[in-house]
Scaffold this motif. Structure first.
Motif, short mmCIF file in Angstrom:
data_model
loop_
_atom_site.label_atom_id
_atom_site.label_comp_id
_atom_site.label_asym_id
_atom_site.label_seq_id
_atom_site.Cartn_x
_atom_site.Cartn_y
_atom_site.Cartn_z
N ASN A 268 0.83 -1.21 0.00
CA ASN A 268 0.00 0.00 0.00
C ASN A 268 0.86 1.26 0.00
OD1 ASN A 268 -2.36 -1.50 0.07
ND2 ASN A 268 -2.56 -1.42 2.30
N LEU A 269 1.92 1.25 0.81
CA LEU A 269 2.82 2.39 0.85
C LEU A 269 3.54 2.56 -0.49
CD1 LEU A 269 4.30 4.68 2.25
CD2 LEU A 269 5.81 3.00 3.31
N ASN A 270 3.92 1.45 -1.10
CA ASN A 270 4.59 1.51 -2.40
C ASN A 270 3.68 2.17 -3.45
OD1 ASN A 270 6.80 0.54 -4.31
ND2 ASN A 270 5.01 -0.45 -5.18
N SER A 271 2.39 1.82 -3.42
CA SER A 271 1.44 2.41 -4.38
C SER A 271 1.32 3.92 -4.17
CB SER A 271 0.06 1.75 -4.21
OG SER A 271 0.11 0.38 -4.51
N LEU A 272 1.32 4.34 -2.92
CA LEU A 272 1.26 5.78 -2.63
C LEU A 272 2.52 6.49 -3.10
CD1 LEU A 272 -0.28 5.77 0.98
CD2 LEU A 272 -1.40 6.47 -1.15
N GLU A 273 3.67 5.86 -2.89
CA GLU A 273 4.93 6.47 -3.32
C GLU A 273 4.96 6.71 -4.82
OE1 GLU A 273 8.97 5.95 -1.73
OE2 GLU A 273 8.16 4.12 -0.84
N ILE A 274 4.47 5.73 -5.57
CA ILE A 274 4.50 5.84 -7.02
C ILE A 274 3.63 6.99 -7.51
CG2 ILE A 274 3.83 4.63 -9.15
CD1 ILE A 274 4.74 2.04 -7.83
N LYS A 275 2.59 7.33 -6.76
CA LYS A 275 1.69 8.42 -7.15
C LYS A 275 2.32 9.80 -6.97
CE LYS A 275 -2.59 5.91 -6.11
NZ LYS A 275 -3.80 5.87 -5.25
N LEU A 276 3.35 9.87 -6.16
CA LEU A 276 3.99 11.17 -5.93
C LEU A 276 4.71 11.65 -7.19
CD1 LEU A 276 5.66 11.03 -2.39
CD2 LEU A 276 3.80 12.51 -3.11
N LYS A 277 4.81 12.96 -7.32
CA LYS A 277 5.61 13.51 -8.40
C LYS A 277 7.05 13.06 -8.21
CE LYS A 277 3.03 17.77 -9.29
NZ LYS A 277 3.08 19.25 -9.23
N ALA A 278 7.73 12.68 -9.30
CA ALA A 278 9.11 12.22 -9.22
C ALA A 278 9.83 12.58 -10.50
CB ALA A 278 9.16 10.71 -9.01
N PRO A 279 11.17 12.78 -10.45
CA PRO A 279 11.94 13.06 -11.66
C PRO A 279 11.76 11.94 -12.68
CG PRO A 279 13.27 13.43 -9.70
CD PRO A 279 12.00 12.77 -9.25
N ALA A 280 11.90 12.30 -13.94
CA ALA A 280 11.67 11.33 -15.01
C ALA A 280 12.61 10.13 -14.94
CB ALA A 280 11.82 12.03 -16.37
N ASP A 281 13.81 10.35 -14.38
CA ASP A 281 14.79 9.26 -14.34
C ASP A 281 14.70 8.44 -13.05
OD1 ASP A 281 15.68 11.21 -12.65
OD2 ASP A 281 17.76 11.17 -13.33
N SER A 282 13.71 8.69 -12.21
CA SER A 282 13.57 7.92 -10.98
C SER A 282 13.09 6.50 -11.29
CB SER A 282 12.55 8.58 -10.04
OG SER A 282 13.04 9.82 -9.58
N PRO A 283 13.56 5.51 -10.53
CA PRO A 283 13.14 4.13 -10.79
C PRO A 283 11.66 3.94 -10.47
CG PRO A 283 14.39 4.27 -8.75
CD PRO A 283 14.49 5.60 -9.41
N LEU A 284 10.97 3.12 -11.28
CA LEU A 284 9.57 2.85 -11.03
C LEU A 284 9.39 1.99 -9.78
CD1 LEU A 284 8.31 2.10 -14.66
CD2 LEU A 284 8.02 4.20 -13.32
N SER B 143 2.59 10.21 6.15
CA SER B 143 3.44 11.24 5.56
C SER B 143 3.23 11.35 4.05
CB SER B 143 4.91 10.94 5.87
OG SER B 143 5.78 11.86 5.24
N ILE B 144 3.22 10.21 3.37
CA ILE B 144 3.02 10.22 1.92
C ILE B 144 1.62 10.73 1.57
CG2 ILE B 144 2.77 8.75 -0.11
CD1 ILE B 144 5.63 9.15 0.51
N ALA B 145 0.61 10.33 2.35
CA ALA B 145 -0.76 10.80 2.09
C ALA B 145 -0.85 12.32 2.21
CB ALA B 145 -1.72 10.12 3.07
N ALA B 146 -0.14 12.88 3.20
CA ALA B 146 -0.15 14.34 3.36
C ALA B 146 0.54 15.02 2.17
CB ALA B 146 0.56 14.70 4.66
N LYS B 147 1.63 14.44 1.69
CA LYS B 147 2.34 15.00 0.54
C LYS B 147 1.49 14.91 -0.72
CE LYS B 147 6.84 13.96 2.55
NZ LYS B 147 8.02 13.08 2.52
N LEU B 148 0.75 13.81 -0.85
CA LEU B 148 -0.14 13.68 -2.01
C LEU B 148 -1.26 14.71 -1.97
CD1 LEU B 148 -0.45 9.78 -2.30
CD2 LEU B 148 0.46 11.35 -4.04
N ALA B 149 -1.76 15.01 -0.77
CA ALA B 149 -2.82 16.02 -0.64
C ALA B 149 -2.30 17.39 -1.06
CB ALA B 149 -3.32 16.06 0.81
N ILE B 150 -1.08 17.72 -0.64
CA ILE B 150 -0.46 19.00 -1.03
C ILE B 150 -0.22 19.01 -2.53
CG2 ILE B 150 1.62 20.39 -0.80
CD1 ILE B 150 1.80 19.39 2.11
N GLN B 151 0.23 17.87 -3.07
CA GLN B 151 0.48 17.78 -4.51
C GLN B 151 -0.80 18.02 -5.31
OE1 GLN B 151 2.96 14.48 -6.12
NE2 GLN B 151 1.13 13.91 -7.25
N SER B 152 -1.93 17.50 -4.85
CA SER B 152 -3.19 17.68 -5.58
C SER B 152 -3.63 19.15 -5.56
CB SER B 152 -4.29 16.81 -4.95
OG SER B 152 -4.56 17.20 -3.63
#
Length: 316
Positions: free
Chosen positions: A207-223, A303-312
């Motif tokens: 579940n945490l991995n799925s949230l991480e992937i949703k975050l904005k990330a540089p194009a060269d970051s590993p999937l 923490s990731i959920a809060a960052k995703l909320a800010i990102q949205s």
């Protein structure tokens, strides 16, 4: 065990003057080591190896009467901020002659293994005139990939299991020592609880991995995040053929897999992670470590959920 004075980067390493047993490790060093004793550059990033090391080890058979053995291996020291746990991966840039010699020894004669350990500055007495270090938190590592550079090499390593340094064997051109395995106590009466907690941890990590992937990330970051990479490695059989007594159980390996930095970690979050890794390395009970892991995962999900909320909000 005393060893003679040796030259390390132009500075003398005084003989070991005392042996003392510490939690997780075994040795006290009195010396005038400087910061140049540590590897020159440590690159924290996950690198999926392009080559694999041959050999396999069948760990599925239940280990009931394993006699702990010892290995003589090269030792690579790090500072207290660089604790490495089993299942964790990182990449080192090695370019000093002594560390390249360590690399060659590990690859040619030590089955792609060496020991990552922590040199912890400690105080012996107020009148002491020399720097003193405790050797702590030893982790047997596997070399997964080596990329040769014009200057040195990028070396991808993976933590395989905890070890205790029984004694130092030498210091020229690099430290070497005798190490013994450290593993959790097995409590077969708690097998049902253990199975339940393992299932909860794996689900939470995914579940945490799925949230991480949703975050904005540089194009060269590993999937693939470091977290899921660690989990996948823990579930696989170790890729190197070495003594069974050094291979942690599947449950123990999984209990370490949560101790990875997440996307966008702050300096304070990384510092907290280091403290949690130290606790995990000290523990001898798998269930206790799984509970620590679950607490860390829950905090990271928040923490990731809060960052995703800010990102949205930024997107709007």
């Amino acid at each position: 065990m005393l060893f003679s004075t040796a030259e390390l980067n132009g500075e003398s390493l005084n003989p070991i003057t005392a042996i003392h047993i510490f939690p997780m490790t075994s040795t006290l060093i009195s010396s005038n080591l400087s910061s140049s004793f540590f590897p020159t550059q440590n690159i924290h990033r996950i690198r999926i190896p392009t080559t694999s090391i041959p050999g396999s080890f069948n760990i599925r058979a239940r280990r009931s009467k394993i006699v702990a053995k010892s290995l003589d291996l090269p030792l690579l020291p790090f500072s207290m901020s660089e604790v490495l746990v089993p299942t964790e991966s990182k990449t080192l840039h090695l370019y000093e002659a002594r560390y390249l010699a360590l690399l060659e020894e590990s690859m040619k004669r030590k089955k792609n293994m060496f020991v990552h350990f922590i040199l912890d500055p400690i105080s012996i007495s107020e009148t002491a005139t020399e720097a003193s270090f405790a050797a702590r938190y030893g982790c047997l590592v596997l070399i997964e990939n080596v990329e040769r550079l014009d200057v040195g090499a990028l070396v991808s390593i993976r933590g395989a299991g905890r070890v205790k340094i029984s004694r130092f064997l030498g210091a020229d051109p690099y430290l070497s020592g005798e190490v013994r395995p450290i593993q959790d106590r097995m409590n077969y009466e708690s097998s049902n609880e253990l199975t339940s907690k393992i299932s909860q941890l794996k689900e939470s990590i995914k579940n945490l991995n799925s949230l991480e992937i949703k975050l904005k990330a540089p194009a060269d970051s590993p999937l693939q995040t470091r977290l899921i990479n660690s989990l996948n490695w823990a579930e696989d059989e170790p890729p190197v053929d070495f003594d069974e007594s050094f291979v942690p159980s599947l449950q123990e390996r999984l209990s370490f897999s949560a101790f990875q930095p997440i996307s966008g970690s702050t300096k304070s979050e990384l510092s907290r992670l280091q403290q949690e890794k130290i606790k995990a390395m000290d523990m001898k009970d798998t269930i206790e470590r799984l509970e620590l892991s679950m607490g860390l995962i829950k905090e990271n999900i928040s923490s990731i959920a809060a960052k995703l909320a800010i990102q949205s909000l930024d997107i709007r």
